[in-house]
Design an enzyme around this catalytic site. Structure first.
Site, PDB file in Angstrom:
ATOM      1  N   GLY A  96       1.047  11.243   5.470  1.00  0.00           N
ATOM      2  CA  GLY A  96      -0.739  11.350   6.037  1.00  0.00           C
ATOM      3  C   GLY A  96      -1.913  11.095   5.778  1.00  0.00           C
ATOM      4  CB  SER A 104      -0.921   0.106   1.212  1.00  0.00           C
ATOM      5  OG  SER A 104      -1.579   0.804   1.422  1.00  0.00           O
ATOM      6  N   GLY A 138      11.030  -3.617   3.852  1.00  0.00           N
ATOM      7  CA  GLY A 138      12.723  -3.048   2.889  1.00  0.00           C
ATOM      8  C   GLY A 138      12.646  -4.793   1.957  1.00  0.00           C
ATOM      9  CB  ILE A 197       6.330  -4.299  10.202  1.00  0.00           C
ATOM     10  CG1 ILE A 197       7.450  -3.963   9.289  1.00  0.00           C
ATOM     11  CG2 ILE A 197       6.703  -5.523  10.577  1.00  0.00           C
ATOM     12  CD1 ILE A 197       8.561  -4.055   9.345  1.00  0.00           C
ATOM     13  CG  ASN A 198       2.188   1.424   8.786  1.00  0.00           C
ATOM     14  OD1 ASN A 198       3.104   1.807   8.422  1.00  0.00           O
ATOM     15  ND2 ASN A 198       1.064   1.351   8.622  1.00  0.00           N
ATOM     16  CG  ASN A 251      -2.669   1.561   7.598  1.00  0.00           C
ATOM     17  OD1 ASN A 251      -2.274   1.053   9.105  1.00  0.00           O
ATOM     18  ND2 ASN A 251      -2.501   1.865   7.068  1.00  0.00           N
ATOM     19  CB  CYS A 253      -1.535   5.095   9.958  1.00  0.00           C
ATOM     20  SG  CYS A 253      -0.248   7.035   9.213  1.00  0.00           S
ATOM     21  CE  LYS A 265       1.791  -1.910   5.975  1.00  0.00           C
ATOM     22  NZ  LYS A 265       1.300  -1.551   5.139  1.00  0.00           N
TER      23      LYS A 265
HETATM   24  O1  DOR Z   1       4.088   5.221   6.785  1.00  0.00           O
HETATM   25  C1  DOR Z   1       2.923   5.341   6.055  1.00  0.00           C
HETATM   26  N1  DOR Z   1       2.525   6.281   5.721  1.00  0.00           N
HETATM   27  N2  DOR Z   1       1.814   4.159   7.154  1.00  0.00           N
HETATM   28  C2  DOR Z   1       0.873   4.547   6.240  1.00  0.00           C
HETATM   29  O2  DOR Z   1       0.437   3.688   7.243  1.00  0.00           O
HETATM   30  C3  DOR Z   1       0.133   5.641   5.618  1.00  0.00           C
HETATM   31  C4  DOR Z   1       1.394   6.144   5.314  1.00  0.00           C
HETATM   32  C5  DOR Z   1       0.615   7.224   5.316  1.00  0.00           C
HETATM   33  O3  DOR Z   1      -0.069   7.627   4.434  1.00  0.00           O
HETATM   34  O4  DOR Z   1       1.525   8.372   6.368  1.00  0.00           O
END
Ligand code: DOR
Length: 303
Positions: free
Chosen positions: A72, A21, A243, A190-191, A126, A129, A164
């Protein structure tokens, strides 16, 4: 030739490679490089109930070993995705996974209902984030909240729900168990890992939000460790990521317990990275005398 197909919570992928994603947007821009049908699946850019501008820039900072982002959740909203993006994705033969974030458990529920009805193959919930205040990491770091979001998502979804998980926790197995008990069909991890970079001359953080989520080569060992811990703790299929840039990276995640692997940050440097990972992984399975790539899953040996 080795059989590359895998099963992820009852969903069949023609090969184990998914784009993570946020890295292929909604797929549109990548059709010029190769047919998206080469991929096992796509996790679409994260959606929210209503459109969002995301955080103020600068919101991307490169480092020698990965990328920090504080995007974000910029996105056009779930309805726009269903109307304009999903039909385009459906022209290709690949598994479509929608990634969703909510401010409340109820928002997750509404999105699950809309997306199930619209016919996505799977929903990635999710709860990890690192760049938003409401929802986001708050859900992914507390077992009760993670379970509550999972329950509501399951109540409203008619397609498999994959949750997630965040690396920004001390004990990921605690969260994984709570989410599994609440009915999740699969887990993805992982996120991004929270990080920060400072410009020494201006003495200001590079990111306007100060901190962001780290992805790329630096987090692969963290991802392998966490997939391995989670695979040993719960009996759910896992989409592993973090990664991954070559076949060997994907093989590590599968040996640790992943059923499929997502390629994220590597796509920015090279849109063909997922293809390279797919072919490298098949080559490794072949060299090890396996009939199926899926035989790698969970195959790590004890010392
Ligand atoms: O690293 C990330 N950035 N993880 C997320 O789940 C969302 C994304 C974001 O839009 O900030």
């Amino acid at each position: 030739p080795v059989d590359q197909s895998v099963d992820l919570a009852g969903v069949r992928l023609k090969n184990p490679i998914v784009v993570a994603s946020g890295t292929f947007g909604f797929g549109r821009e990548y059709g010029q490089f190769y047919d998206l049908s080469e991929l096992g699946g796509i996790c679409a850019k994260g959606l929210t109930l209503h459109r969002r501008e995301g955080n103020p820039p600068p919101r991307i900072a490169e480092t020698p070993m990965g990328i920090l982002n504080s995007v974000g959740l910029q996105n056009p909203g779930v309805d726009a995705f269903i109307e304009h993006e999903l039909p385009e994705l459906r022209k290709h033969d690949l598994v479509v996974i929608a990634n969703i974030s909510g401010n409340t458990p109820e928002e997750y529920g509404i999105m699950c209902e809309k997306l199930s009805e619209a016919g996505v193959d799977m929903i990635e919930v999710n709860i990890s984030c690192p760049n938003v205040k409401a929802g986001g990491l708050a859900y992914g770091t507390k077992p009760e909240l993670a379970a509550e979001v999972t329950r509501v998502a399951k109540e409203h979804a008619t397609v498999p729900v994959m949750v997630k998980l965040s690396p920004n926790v001390t004990d990921v197995t605690e969260i994984a168990r709570a989410v599994a008990d609440a009915g999740a069909d699969a887990l993805s991890l992982i996120n991004t890992l929270r990080g920060m970079r400072i410009d020494v001359n201006t003495r200001r953080p590079i990111l306007k939000m100060n901190t962001g989520g780290l992805s790329g080569p630096a987090v692969l060992p963290v991802a392998v460790r966490m997939v391995w811990e989670v695979a040993n703790a719960v009996d759910l299929p896992i989409l592993g990521m973090g990664g991954v840039a070559k076949g060997e990276d994907a093989a590590q995640l599968m040996l640790a317990g992943a059923s499929a692997v997502a390629v994220g940050t590597a796509c920015f440097a090279d849109p063909y990275a997922p293809i390279r990972v797919r072919d490298g992984l098949a080559q490794i399975a072949c060299a090890q005398g396996l009939d199926k790539v899926s035989d790698l899953t969970g195959g790590v040996r004890p010392w």
